[in-house]
Write a protein that holds these residues in place. Structure first.
Motif, PDB file in Angstrom:
ATOM      1  N   GLU A   7       0.829  -1.203   0.000  1.00  0.00           N
ATOM      2  CA  GLU A   7       0.000   0.000   0.000  1.00  0.00           C
ATOM      3  C   GLU A   7       0.863   1.254   0.000  1.00  0.00           C
ATOM      4  O   GLU A   7       0.540   2.245  -0.664  1.00  0.00           O
ATOM      5  CB  GLU A   7      -0.924   0.000   1.216  1.00  0.00           C
ATOM      6  CG  GLU A   7      -2.026  -1.054   1.139  1.00  0.00           C
ATOM      7  CD  GLU A   7      -2.754  -1.215   2.461  1.00  0.00           C
ATOM      8  OE1 GLU A   7      -2.230  -0.736   3.488  1.00  0.00           O
ATOM      9  OE2 GLU A   7      -3.840  -1.813   2.470  1.00  0.00           O
ATOM     10  N   ALA A   8       1.964   1.232   0.753  1.00  0.00           N
ATOM     11  CA  ALA A   8       2.860   2.389   0.806  1.00  0.00           C
ATOM     12  C   ALA A   8       3.447   2.684  -0.573  1.00  0.00           C
ATOM     13  O   ALA A   8       3.526   3.840  -0.993  1.00  0.00           O
ATOM     14  CB  ALA A   8       3.978   2.140   1.817  1.00  0.00           C
ATOM     15  N   VAL A   9       3.843   1.636  -1.282  1.00  0.00           N
ATOM     16  CA  VAL A   9       4.397   1.815  -2.623  1.00  0.00           C
ATOM     17  C   VAL A   9       3.333   2.369  -3.571  1.00  0.00           C
ATOM     18  O   VAL A   9       3.595   3.310  -4.342  1.00  0.00           O
ATOM     19  CB  VAL A   9       4.962   0.478  -3.160  1.00  0.00           C
ATOM     20  CG1 VAL A   9       5.349   0.603  -4.630  1.00  0.00           C
ATOM     21  CG2 VAL A   9       6.170   0.047  -2.343  1.00  0.00           C
ATOM     22  N   ASN A  10       2.121   1.818  -3.509  1.00  0.00           N
ATOM     23  CA  ASN A  10       1.043   2.289  -4.389  1.00  0.00           C
ATOM     24  C   ASN A  10       0.694   3.751  -4.120  1.00  0.00           C
ATOM     25  O   ASN A  10       0.495   4.541  -5.051  1.00  0.00           O
ATOM     26  CB  ASN A  10      -0.199   1.413  -4.206  1.00  0.00           C
ATOM     27  CG  ASN A  10      -0.024   0.032  -4.808  1.00  0.00           C
ATOM     28  OD1 ASN A  10       0.786  -0.156  -5.710  1.00  0.00           O
ATOM     29  ND2 ASN A  10      -0.750  -0.935  -4.301  1.00  0.00           N
ATOM     30  N   ILE A  11       0.611   4.110  -2.833  1.00  0.00           N
ATOM     31  CA  ILE A  11       0.308   5.504  -2.482  1.00  0.00           C
ATOM     32  C   ILE A  11       1.410   6.425  -2.987  1.00  0.00           C
ATOM     33  O   ILE A  11       1.147   7.487  -3.551  1.00  0.00           O
ATOM     34  CB  ILE A  11       0.131   5.648  -0.952  1.00  0.00           C
ATOM     35  CG1 ILE A  11      -1.138   4.935  -0.493  1.00  0.00           C
ATOM     36  CG2 ILE A  11       0.059   7.127  -0.559  1.00  0.00           C
ATOM     37  CD1 ILE A  11      -1.295   4.865   1.010  1.00  0.00           C
ATOM     38  N   GLY A  12       2.656   6.000  -2.800  1.00  0.00           N
ATOM     39  CA  GLY A  12       3.780   6.817  -3.257  1.00  0.00           C
ATOM     40  C   GLY A  12       3.773   7.022  -4.760  1.00  0.00           C
ATOM     41  O   GLY A  12       3.975   8.143  -5.250  1.00  0.00           O
ATOM     42  N   THR A  41      10.339   3.914  -5.563  1.00  0.00           N
ATOM     43  CA  THR A  41       9.940   2.653  -4.944  1.00  0.00           C
ATOM     44  C   THR A  41      11.034   2.132  -4.022  1.00  0.00           C
ATOM     45  O   THR A  41      10.756   1.690  -2.901  1.00  0.00           O
ATOM     46  CB  THR A  41       9.619   1.606  -6.022  1.00  0.00           C
ATOM     47  OG1 THR A  41       8.558   2.091  -6.852  1.00  0.00           O
ATOM     48  CG2 THR A  41       9.208   0.292  -5.402  1.00  0.00           C
ATOM     49  N   ALA A  42      12.281   2.194  -4.490  1.00  0.00           N
ATOM     50  CA  ALA A  42      13.402   1.723  -3.678  1.00  0.00           C
ATOM     51  C   ALA A  42      13.503   2.532  -2.379  1.00  0.00           C
ATOM     52  O   ALA A  42      13.737   1.972  -1.297  1.00  0.00           O
ATOM     53  CB  ALA A  42      14.703   1.826  -4.472  1.00  0.00           C
ATOM     54  N   LYS A  43      13.319   3.841  -2.468  1.00  0.00           N
ATOM     55  CA  LYS A  43      13.392   4.687  -1.271  1.00  0.00           C
ATOM     56  C   LYS A  43      12.249   4.386  -0.306  1.00  0.00           C
ATOM     57  O   LYS A  43      12.443   4.374   0.911  1.00  0.00           O
ATOM     58  CB  LYS A  43      13.363   6.158  -1.682  1.00  0.00           C
ATOM     59  CG  LYS A  43      14.614   6.618  -2.414  1.00  0.00           C
ATOM     60  CD  LYS A  43      14.496   8.081  -2.824  1.00  0.00           C
ATOM     61  CE  LYS A  43      15.731   8.541  -3.583  1.00  0.00           C
ATOM     62  NZ  LYS A  43      15.605   9.967  -4.017  1.00  0.00           N
ATOM     63  N   ILE A  44      11.040   4.143  -0.864  1.00  0.00           N
ATOM     64  CA  ILE A  44       9.889   3.831  -0.005  1.00  0.00           C
ATOM     65  C   ILE A  44      10.111   2.509   0.718  1.00  0.00           C
ATOM     66  O   ILE A  44       9.857   2.404   1.928  1.00  0.00           O
ATOM     67  CB  ILE A  44       8.601   3.778  -0.848  1.00  0.00           C
ATOM     68  CG1 ILE A  44       8.213   5.185  -1.313  1.00  0.00           C
ATOM     69  CG2 ILE A  44       7.453   3.166  -0.050  1.00  0.00           C
ATOM     70  CD1 ILE A  44       7.030   5.216  -2.257  1.00  0.00           C
ATOM     71  N   ILE A  57       8.742   9.982   8.925  1.00  0.00           N
ATOM     72  CA  ILE A  57       8.633  11.287   8.260  1.00  0.00           C
ATOM     73  C   ILE A  57       9.083  11.174   6.809  1.00  0.00           C
ATOM     74  O   ILE A  57       8.444  11.700   5.888  1.00  0.00           O
ATOM     75  CB  ILE A  57       9.461  12.343   9.018  1.00  0.00           C
ATOM     76  CG1 ILE A  57       8.815  12.648  10.372  1.00  0.00           C
ATOM     77  CG2 ILE A  57       9.584  13.630   8.203  1.00  0.00           C
ATOM     78  CD1 ILE A  57       9.661  13.516  11.279  1.00  0.00           C
ATOM     79  N   GLU A  58      10.206  10.475   6.594  1.00  0.00           N
ATOM     80  CA  GLU A  58      10.704  10.290   5.234  1.00  0.00           C
ATOM     81  C   GLU A  58       9.710   9.488   4.398  1.00  0.00           C
ATOM     82  O   GLU A  58       9.455   9.806   3.229  1.00  0.00           O
ATOM     83  CB  GLU A  58      12.050   9.575   5.261  1.00  0.00           C
ATOM     84  CG  GLU A  58      12.664   9.395   3.876  1.00  0.00           C
ATOM     85  CD  GLU A  58      13.952   8.586   3.891  1.00  0.00           C
ATOM     86  OE1 GLU A  58      14.561   8.449   2.818  1.00  0.00           O
ATOM     87  OE2 GLU A  58      14.324   8.082   4.967  1.00  0.00           O
ATOM     88  N   LEU A  59       9.100   8.470   5.012  1.00  0.00           N
ATOM     89  CA  LEU A  59       8.119   7.645   4.307  1.00  0.00           C
ATOM     90  C   LEU A  59       6.905   8.480   3.911  1.00  0.00           C
ATOM     91  O   LEU A  59       6.410   8.380   2.774  1.00  0.00           O
ATOM     92  CB  LEU A  59       7.697   6.471   5.189  1.00  0.00           C
ATOM     93  CG  LEU A  59       6.693   5.480   4.599  1.00  0.00           C
ATOM     94  CD1 LEU A  59       7.253   4.840   3.334  1.00  0.00           C
ATOM     95  CD2 LEU A  59       6.330   4.410   5.620  1.00  0.00           C
ATOM     96  N   ALA A  60       6.432   9.322   4.828  1.00  0.00           N
ATOM     97  CA  ALA A  60       5.291  10.189   4.514  1.00  0.00           C
ATOM     98  C   ALA A  60       5.633  11.148   3.379  1.00  0.00           C
ATOM     99  O   ALA A  60       4.817  11.369   2.470  1.00  0.00           O
ATOM    100  CB  ALA A  60       4.880  10.969   5.761  1.00  0.00           C
ATOM    101  N   ASN A  61       6.837  11.690   3.421  1.00  0.00           N
ATOM    102  CA  ASN A  61       7.261  12.612   2.358  1.00  0.00           C
ATOM    103  C   ASN A  61       7.350  11.899   1.011  1.00  0.00           C
ATOM    104  O   ASN A  61       6.924  12.430  -0.021  1.00  0.00           O
ATOM    105  CB  ASN A  61       8.612  13.222   2.726  1.00  0.00           C
ATOM    106  CG  ASN A  61       9.108  14.196   1.678  1.00  0.00           C
ATOM    107  OD1 ASN A  61       8.442  15.151   1.322  1.00  0.00           O
ATOM    108  ND2 ASN A  61      10.295  13.939   1.155  1.00  0.00           N
ATOM    109  N   LEU A  62       7.891  10.690   1.012  1.00  0.00           N
ATOM    110  CA  LEU A  62       8.011   9.926  -0.238  1.00  0.00           C
ATOM    111  C   LEU A  62       6.643   9.557  -0.793  1.00  0.00           C
ATOM    112  O   LEU A  62       6.456   9.488  -2.013  1.00  0.00           O
ATOM    113  CB  LEU A  62       8.840   8.668   0.000  1.00  0.00           C
ATOM    114  CG  LEU A  62      10.328   8.883   0.304  1.00  0.00           C
ATOM    115  CD1 LEU A  62      10.974   7.586   0.758  1.00  0.00           C
ATOM    116  CD2 LEU A  62      11.059   9.441  -0.905  1.00  0.00           C
TER     117      LEU A  62
END
Length: 624
Positions: free
Chosen positions: A63-68, A193-196, A267-272
């Motif tokens: 889900e995190a990758v899709n949202i990003g 994607t790699a960063k997320i 925080i980084e994840l939310a920004n990405l």
């Protein structure tokens, strides 16, 4: 009347002159402070709308990758620019249309357009005589050919063949530019994607370690109370208490560092993901062990085949190909420009003059023009462009070599990080075993509280070192994947099962084939589950309906898209076959519960090993 008209014209000219002088003398000044304040308000309004995004369920990695990929601001900008390039393609193609100009003009003269003329002697074809005036001053032998006020209009269609050919070439270049932008966006998405993935697992691992810190802190506090009690009873020295306090301080420092890493990663994840920091979300309780299990062993990977995959998948190489093509198209354009220009014209004209016998008429014409002195310049420009093509070819070769080097380095780094992680994993397991043994000794009194506490802290420290190596391994694997140019959907061994309706030849050899829209379905599974998602059930129900309406049909359940896990490009007889059987069983059970006879459900291969033969199209990581 003339005086009034002159005054009116004078006033109009004076007003226009004043406006012109004012416009030229006035300097444009921008209020930067106000403009910045307005921009801040606009940005905050947009961010406030994005802050309303709610993540109801715990956030999984997928889900995190899709949202990003759907919400990241940088990727959003790239997608908009890609759409703008598509508009530019259409704009360039429309330039191929002929020019159609409409003109209208109204003029008024202060005096008539009066012309004098002389008679011509037919014998000599020369004018003779003079213009004479009557004694009262009137002129004679004068003509008027136009009214004082004339209304004219024309409609002109013009088509230049040379410009049309050049525009066609330019439109192809614009199309290539748009494709380049799409590839750049794709590469940006892969890096995102790699960063997320990296930020997600750092946050998830840190969160679990925080829970361990809390449990360890309780244990140390109990030890401290026990040490204090022992000191009061004269059974222990003050040193034991101070050691317990030091361990608590060290644990507090580690807790602060882990907390900082956890918060920074979130925080980084939310920004990405393109979410404001104010958006609250919790991470799903995903086991990192499942992620690690799906990572192939370095010894199972062929560097030569990975190089070929990278050379077929990497967006940078597609971009190099298209840049080379753009240079070739430019050479064609320069060659076309050497040709003569051919233009066709058609015009419809109207003129309101009463002195004309016909007030409207049309004309047709053709024109050819060729600047011969411009040919040498165009020739050398074309020659220079060939050099640019050669340079672009070398640049592509350089990119190919760089990607091959990157692939080697990424593979080497992955092997090193995998080895380091295994060593730290063994190191942690040894400490876990030591702690378990120590716990047994502690129960029997063979190990003191202080020693037991020490063993537990050493185990926790070993766990932190293992997790650091694990994060580095995950980063190395994500780097390996994007070095090969893979999207996230290609990272792991996702299983895909195809369902194909086929006639039952034993009962009805002449059975009609099923309709194209429902005769085949593809069901994608995640690696860790055999559950059929809701999105595929409607498709399955359509197939069930077709099977019930046609008793002569069978259903072929065909496993496909299996990930390669070793050098020979064949699945090992291990968990993968087990998972595959579970997925096929889930599909069979679904059809059986809907009233389909199990005998009508066919697996084309009795031995699952036969379905994992290597497909030469390994770039897409599929097996037949």
């Amino acid at each position: 009347m003339k005086i009034v008209r002159i005054k009116t014209y004078g006033i109009i000219l004076s007003a226009l002159s004043f406006l012109l002088i004012s416009a030229c003398s006035t300097h444009y000044k921008l209020n930067l402070v106000k403009a910045r304040s307005d921009a801040i308000k606009e940005d905050k309004t947009i961010l406030a709308k994005r802050a309303r995004i709610k993540i109801e369920s715990p956030l999984s990695l997928k889900e995190a990758v899709n949202i990003g990929l759907n919400n990241n601001l940088n990727l959003w900008v790239d997608k908009i620019l890609a759409e703008a390039h598509q508009e530019k393609i259409l704009a360039e193609k429309l330039k191929m249309l002929p020019n159609l100009n409409v003109e209208a003009d109204i003029t008024r003269r202060s005096k008539y357009d009066i012309s004098r003329y002389k008679y011509v002697n037919p014998a000599t074809m020369e004018p003779y005589g003079d213009i004479k005036r009557h004694e009262n001053g009137d002129l004679k032998d004068l003509t008027v050919s136009d009214d004082k006020q004339i209304l004219s209009a024309n409609l002109k269609l013009s088509w230049n063949l040379l410009d049309c050919g050049l525009t066609y070439i330019r439109s192809k270049q614009k199309a290539l530019d748009a494709s380049i932008k799409e590839m750049e966006t794709k590469r940006q998405a892969q890096k995102l994607t790699a960063k997320i993935v990296s930020a997600y697992w750092k946050a998830a691992i840190s969160e679990k370690n925080l829970n361990r810190v809390a449990a360890l802190e309780i244990m140390l506090n109990q030890y401290k109370k026990a040490a204090t009690k022992a000191i009061n009873q004269k059974r222990a020295s003050l040193i034991a208490l101070k050691e317990a306090e030091n361990k608590l301080i060290e644990l507090a420092i580690k807790s602060i560092k882990i907390q900082a890493l956890f918060e920074a990663s979130k925080i980084e994840l939310a920004n990405l993901m393109g979410l404001p920091i104010s958006v609250n979300f919790n991470l799903a309780d995903e086991k990192v062990e499942n992620f690690i299990t799906n990572i192939p062993k370095p010894t199972d990977l062929s560097i030569d085949k990975m190089e070929n995959v990278a050379l077929q998948n990497r967006p940078e190489l597609f971009i190099s190909d298209m840049e080379l093509n753009i240079n070739k198209q430019e050479a064609k354009a320069l060659l076309v420009r050497m040709l003569p220009g051919i233009r066709f014209d058609a015009m419809q004209i109207y003129n309101s003059s009463d002195y004309l016998y016909y007030n409207s008429w049309n004309t047709l014409g053709a024109n050819i023009a060729w600047n011969l002195f411009g040919l040498p310049s165009k020739y050398y420009a074309h020659k220079a462009q060939k050099k640019n093509i050669a340079a672009a070819t070398i640049k592509r070769i350089e990119t190919t070599a760089a990607i091959m080097t990157q692939m080697r380095l990424a593979s080497h780094d992955f092997a090193i990080k995998n080895r380091i992680f295994k060593d730290f994993d063994s190191f942690f397991k040894n400490h876990s075993d030591i702690t378990k043994i120590g716990a047994e000794y502690h129960k029997t009194g063979l190990l003191s509280d202080a020693d037991m506490t020490e063993k537990t802290i050493e185990k926790f420290n070993a766990k932190l070192k293992r997790d650091k190596a694990l994060s580095q391994l995950i980063d190395s694997y994500t780097s390996l994947m994007i070095t090969m140019g893979f999207d996230y959907s290609q990272w792991f061994n996702n299983f895909q099962v195809s369902l194909i309706i086929i006639p039952n030849k034993k009962t009805n050899k002449a059975a009609e084939p099923a309709p194209e829209d429902i005769k085949k379905a593809l069901i994608d599974f995640d690696t860790s589950t055999a559950h059929i998602d809701k999105e595929y059930r409607a498709q399955l129900n359509n197939i069930i309906k077709e099977l019930k309406n046609n008793p002569s049909y069978l259903l072929e359940i065909n496993p496909d898209n299996l990930y390669i896990t070793n050098k020979k490009f064949r699945l090992k007889a291990s968990d993968n076959n087990k998972i595959l059987k579970e997925k096929i069983s889930a599909i069979k059970q679904y059809f059986i519960t809907k009233g389909i006879d199990p005998k009508r459900l066919v697996l084309p291969y009795k031995n699952l090993k036969k379905i994992v033969s290597f497909n030469k199209q390994y770039a897409s990581r599929k097996l037949k």
